[in-house]
Scaffold this motif. Sequence first.
Motif, PDB file in Angstrom:
ATOM      1  N   ARG A 227       0.843  -0.933  -0.206  1.00 54.77           N
ATOM      2  CA  ARG A 227       0.232   0.080  -0.141  1.00 54.77           C
ATOM      3  C   ARG A 227       0.949   1.291   0.093  1.00 54.77           C
ATOM      4  NH1 ARG A 227      -2.398  -3.135   4.049  1.00 54.77           N
ATOM      5  NH2 ARG A 227      -1.865  -2.083   5.559  1.00 54.77           N
ATOM      6  N   ARG A 229       0.639   5.555   0.667  1.00 55.30           N
ATOM      7  CA  ARG A 229       0.125   6.441   0.923  1.00 55.30           C
ATOM      8  C   ARG A 229       0.097   7.685   0.460  1.00 55.30           C
ATOM      9  NH1 ARG A 229      -2.889   4.897   6.364  1.00 55.30           N
ATOM     10  NH2 ARG A 229      -4.228   3.441   4.502  1.00 55.30           N
ATOM     11  N   CYS A 250      -6.219   2.292  -6.762  1.00 57.51           N
ATOM     12  CA  CYS A 250      -6.243   3.349  -6.016  1.00 57.51           C
ATOM     13  C   CYS A 250      -7.853   3.533  -5.992  1.00 57.51           C
ATOM     14  CB  CYS A 250      -5.739   4.481  -6.858  1.00 57.51           C
ATOM     15  SG  CYS A 250      -6.149   6.134  -6.477  1.00 57.51           S
ATOM     16  N   GLU A 259      -4.897   6.460  -1.246  1.00 58.22           N
ATOM     17  CA  GLU A 259      -4.334   4.701  -1.591  1.00 58.22           C
ATOM     18  C   GLU A 259      -3.741   4.134  -2.597  1.00 58.22           C
ATOM     19  OE1 GLU A 259      -4.064   2.823   2.801  1.00 58.22           O
ATOM     20  OE2 GLU A 259      -5.753   1.757   1.535  1.00 58.22           O
TER      21      GLU A 259
END
Length: 306
Positions: A227, A229, A250, A259
């Motif tokens: 992930r 972010r 996304c 994210e």
Amino acid sequence: MTSTVRIAEVGKWYGRIDAVSGASFELGQGEMVALIGHNGAGKTTLMKLMLGLIHPTHGSIRVLGENPAAGEFSARRRLGYLPENVSFDATLTGRETQRFYARLKQEPIAKAEQLLDVVGLGAAADRRVGIYSKGMRQRLGLAQALIGRPQLLLLDEPTTGLDPELRQTFYDAIQRLAAEGTTVLLCSHALTELEERAGRVIIMNRGVKVADGSLDELRRLAQLPTRIRLKISDLAPGEVPAWLPTSAPCRRLNGHVIEIDAPPEQKIDLLRRLTAAGTPVEDLDVMSPSLDELYAHFLRSAERPR
């Protein structure tokens, strides 16, 4: 690396129930290994087999060069064991309990008593165990397990009932022992704690070993997404960065935060695209799959029809 424990095709049956089925692995000197799995996965059974408290239905076990199933198991003096549910004579004090176990292991009493301070029981050493709280009894269990600088430590849910400060003190103590050559096997459901400390993870499911390796090795096997972010200052509502390929899922979390689920092979390329695009990023986090996520993945994989 010198092996402390060798388990080869070990099975333990209780009638028609396979508590452990075909387990094989070795534990090396100085390793800190997490043994994880749901309740009934075979973790405690494996520990009892290593201790010689029960005997395998088939397969072989060697602990510190000896067979635990043999009538004489002298290596037990070089083991430390903390069961999930500790039980002590309620009429003895903490200090008397430590002295009792020190004599059993033929270790210096003074050194055993010092361990009460290590686990935060120094001030309560002369109180009766019967008035100890659950957390205090757990700490006393840790103190007896550490007597004699064991060559092998088997710890079943060792931090249950400990506050955060004592958990840190406990892990500091066993990490020092591991650095000095003690093999540590930890069973716990507190996966976040283990993720930060265990050098290797063994995952059990219904008595079967389904994964074994370092976190990096398990991540390579699982191929779960990383992930990424991002907090992007000038991102309009509903907007997706132009540099982001459609193959990378996304989602918007809130405001200007997005994210991205990046497949392992795309992670570096995505970061390069981000840099090349000159995107005004206020903050960035890159989160590899956690031990919780890896654990869930391997359990799901084990349940799928083959």
